[in-house]
Design a protein around this motif. Structure first.
Motif, PDB file in Angstrom:
ATOM      1  N   SER A 226     105.012  15.555  37.748  1.00 55.73           N
ATOM      2  CA  SER A 226     104.448  15.380  36.408  1.00 55.73           C
ATOM      3  C   SER A 226     102.946  15.596  36.443  1.00 55.73           C
ATOM      4  CB  SER A 226     104.773  13.987  35.867  1.00 55.73           C
ATOM      5  OG  SER A 226     104.239  12.978  36.710  1.00 55.73           O
ATOM      6  N   ASN A 228      99.444  16.788  33.457  1.00 48.54           N
ATOM      7  CA  ASN A 228      98.997  17.581  32.316  1.00 48.54           C
ATOM      8  C   ASN A 228      98.544  18.966  32.753  1.00 48.54           C
ATOM      9  OD1 ASN A 228      99.423  15.622  30.279  1.00 48.54           O
ATOM     10  ND2 ASN A 228      97.536  14.573  30.872  1.00 48.54           N
ATOM     11  N   THR A 231      95.971  20.213  35.987  1.00 50.33           N
ATOM     12  CA  THR A 231      95.859  19.192  37.037  1.00 50.33           C
ATOM     13  C   THR A 231      96.349  19.670  38.396  1.00 50.33           C
ATOM     14  OG1 THR A 231      98.019  18.294  36.421  1.00 50.33           O
ATOM     15  CG2 THR A 231      96.082  17.289  35.388  1.00 50.33           C
ATOM     16  N   GLU A 325     109.021  22.022  32.674  1.00 48.35           N
ATOM     17  CA  GLU A 325     108.883  21.631  31.257  1.00 48.35           C
ATOM     18  C   GLU A 325     110.182  21.030  30.722  1.00 48.35           C
ATOM     19  OE1 GLU A 325     106.116  21.440  30.038  1.00 48.35           O
ATOM     20  OE2 GLU A 325     104.861  22.822  31.184  1.00 48.35           O
ATOM     21  N   GLN A 372     105.241  17.225  31.736  1.00 46.29           N
ATOM     22  CA  GLN A 372     103.875  16.737  31.570  1.00 46.29           C
ATOM     23  C   GLN A 372     103.798  15.224  31.484  1.00 46.29           C
ATOM     24  OE1 GLN A 372     101.511  18.725  28.579  1.00 46.29           O
ATOM     25  NE2 GLN A 372     102.378  20.725  29.042  1.00 46.29           N
ATOM     26  N   ARG A 373     104.601  14.629  30.604  1.00 46.93           N
ATOM     27  CA  ARG A 373     104.509  13.181  30.383  1.00 46.93           C
ATOM     28  C   ARG A 373     105.922  12.578  30.376  1.00 46.93           C
ATOM     29  NH1 ARG A 373     100.927  15.732  27.340  1.00 46.93           N
ATOM     30  NH2 ARG A 373     102.440  16.009  25.652  1.00 46.93           N
TER      31      ARG A 373
END
Length: 462
Positions: A226, A228, A231, A325, A372-373
């Motif tokens: 994971s 953003n 990163t 994703e 991502q989150r």
């Protein structure tokens, strides 16, 4: 503790830098005084003859100025030069700084005892800690006492280690217990664990993630990455996929956002293994599941004769499903109407994915999820609980930390204010460690990198 001799931490080490600084100045003062010896003799003889002059103070003033200049130079070297360099003197001064800091932490946190007698106050107990600094790898090894003394429980519960992590901005990597002692390894310079992307090579049953960090995919099956945008999540995934392509040709890649990984369909060897359209993605997951169940039947047939083992023991090759994703895929399909034909295939694919996560280890079918989150709404518990290597790029928010590293007790802090590509990793039940994503060359070409890894596998006849 290895060939490098460890330093025993003493109470007076909290003043170590100041003590060495004073000794250096006294030594230089003595040296200068001896150099001016004939000058002082001539001045003394003149004074004995009754001759007086302000110039007779010249050697004294010059000695003070030279000593002051040298003192300023030593101070600058200690504070400014040594931290940024790795020559012998710089390494020595870094060790002095670390010894002093460890002693200060013992004293300031009260991990020692004092007593009084007729002669005054004295140190009744000071823990026997030993420190070894490995400058080449950016590690320090701290040997702490588990000796039945008053503070044994505090040391064994990592209370002192937690203080060291915060004070030194270090990252505790491992803790081992042996007779009467506990040995903890810290990374005080994590950037030294970064490796070049093309240096990472798979070995039997494992992939290299960073220096000293490997993924044994048969043991710690399934992965979550994971982070953003910007990163280092993508480069970490590139490094893993590249190594997987050296291990097996059965690597399937899903990218619903049609980003960098989706472009791999233009690599001829991967054109049938990359999926980015919703209908293709659902079918790819279903096909992956179908292959897994077909293998389950083959292994079951083998075991009828009484043989035992996993897929490796029966000569099967591992399969990997890389799903980038994943959160976007979940959200896009979750909004579909119930009468939409795609909705039915999506529900089937999600059900299959849960079974792959739970059953895949014994059969050699593994999943790698990038998002991502991650949260409970987009990452189902049945999948989440089967992710045995977890990586988060950057410092996670409290919500993401609870999701990715639910049992973590250490404080996760930024590793660098000016470097990108750092994060944290947890493999199995080990503690959370810091790491840097692999360094990618400026002229990096993703397609060429993947073709190079495929060529290596084909040259090995896999």
């Amino acid at each position: 503790m290895g060939r490098i001799k460890p330093h025993v931490i003493k109470y007076n080490d909290q003043y170590l830098a100041k003590t060495l600084f004073k000794r250096a100045l006294l030594f230089f003062w003595f040296l200068v005084t001896n150099c001016f010896g004939f000058w002082y003799v001539n001045i003394f003889q003149a004074l004995m003859q009754g001759q007086y002059s302000w110039w007779y103070l010249s050697p004294l003033v010059l000695s003070i100025l030279l000593t002051g200049f040298v003192g300023w130079g030593v101070f600058w070297f200690y504070k400014s030069y040594a931290p940024e360099h790795s020559d012998f003197i710089s390494r020595y001064l870094k060790t002095v700084e670390l010894r002093q800091m460890i002693s200060l932490l013992i004293v300031s946190k009260g991990f020692f005892d004092i007593a009084n007698d007729d002669n005054g106050t004295f140190i009744a107990y000071f823990p026997k800690l030993k420190l070894k600094v490995l400058h080449k790898t950016g590690q320090l090894i701290l040997q702490e006492p588990v000796d039945g003394q008053k503070y044994m429980e505090s040391f064994s519960k990592n209370e002192f280690d937690n203080v060291v992590e915060i004070a030194l901005l270090a990252d505790r990597q491992t803790t081992e217990f042996s007779k009467n002692k506990m040995i903890s390894t810290f990374a005080f310079d994590p950037i030294k664990f970064r490796r070049q992307l093309k240096e990472l090579k798979p070995k039997k049953g494992l992939l290299q993630i960073s220096k000293g960090i490997d993924w044994k995919y048969d043991t710690f099956y399934n992965v979550l990455i994971s982070g953003n945008v910007g990163t280092g999540k993508s480069y970490t995934m590139f490094a893993i996929i590249g190594q997987l392509l050296q291990v097996t040709k059965f690597v399937y890649i899903i990218d619903p956002k049609r980003s960098d990984l989706a472009g791999l369909k233009h690599v001829p060897e991967l054109k049938n293994n990359v999926f980015s359209v919703a209908s293709e993605i659902n079918q790819a997951v279903i096909d992956f599941y179908t292959k897994m169940m077909a293998r389950a039947e083959k292994i079951e047939a083998i075991k009828v004769s009484g043989q035992v083992g996993t897929y490796k023991d029966f000569g099967f090759t591992p399969y990997f499903l890389v799903f980038d994703e994943f959160g976007a895929y979940y959200e896009m399909n979750d909004r579909l109407a119930y009468d939409d034909p795609t909705k039915a295939s999506y529900e089937t694919a999600m059900s299959n994915l849960r079974e792959i996560a739970m059953l895949g280890r014994e059969l050699g079918f593994y999943i790698l999820i990038g998002m991502q989150r991650p949260d409970a709404g987009t990452l189902p518990m049945a999948i989440r609980n089967q992710l045995n290597m977890r990586i988060n790029m950057g410092v996670p928010t409290p919500e993401i930390e609870k999701m990715v590293f639910p049992d973590n007790e250490k404080q996760l802090r930024p590793l660098s204010s000016h470097l990108k590509g750092w994060g944290f990793i947890k493999i199995g039940d080990s503690q959370v460690r810091s790491f840097f994503a692999p360094e990618v060359p400026k002229d990096f070409n993703l397609h060429e990198y993947m073709r190079e890894n495929i060529a290596i596998r084909e040259s090995q006849g896999k």
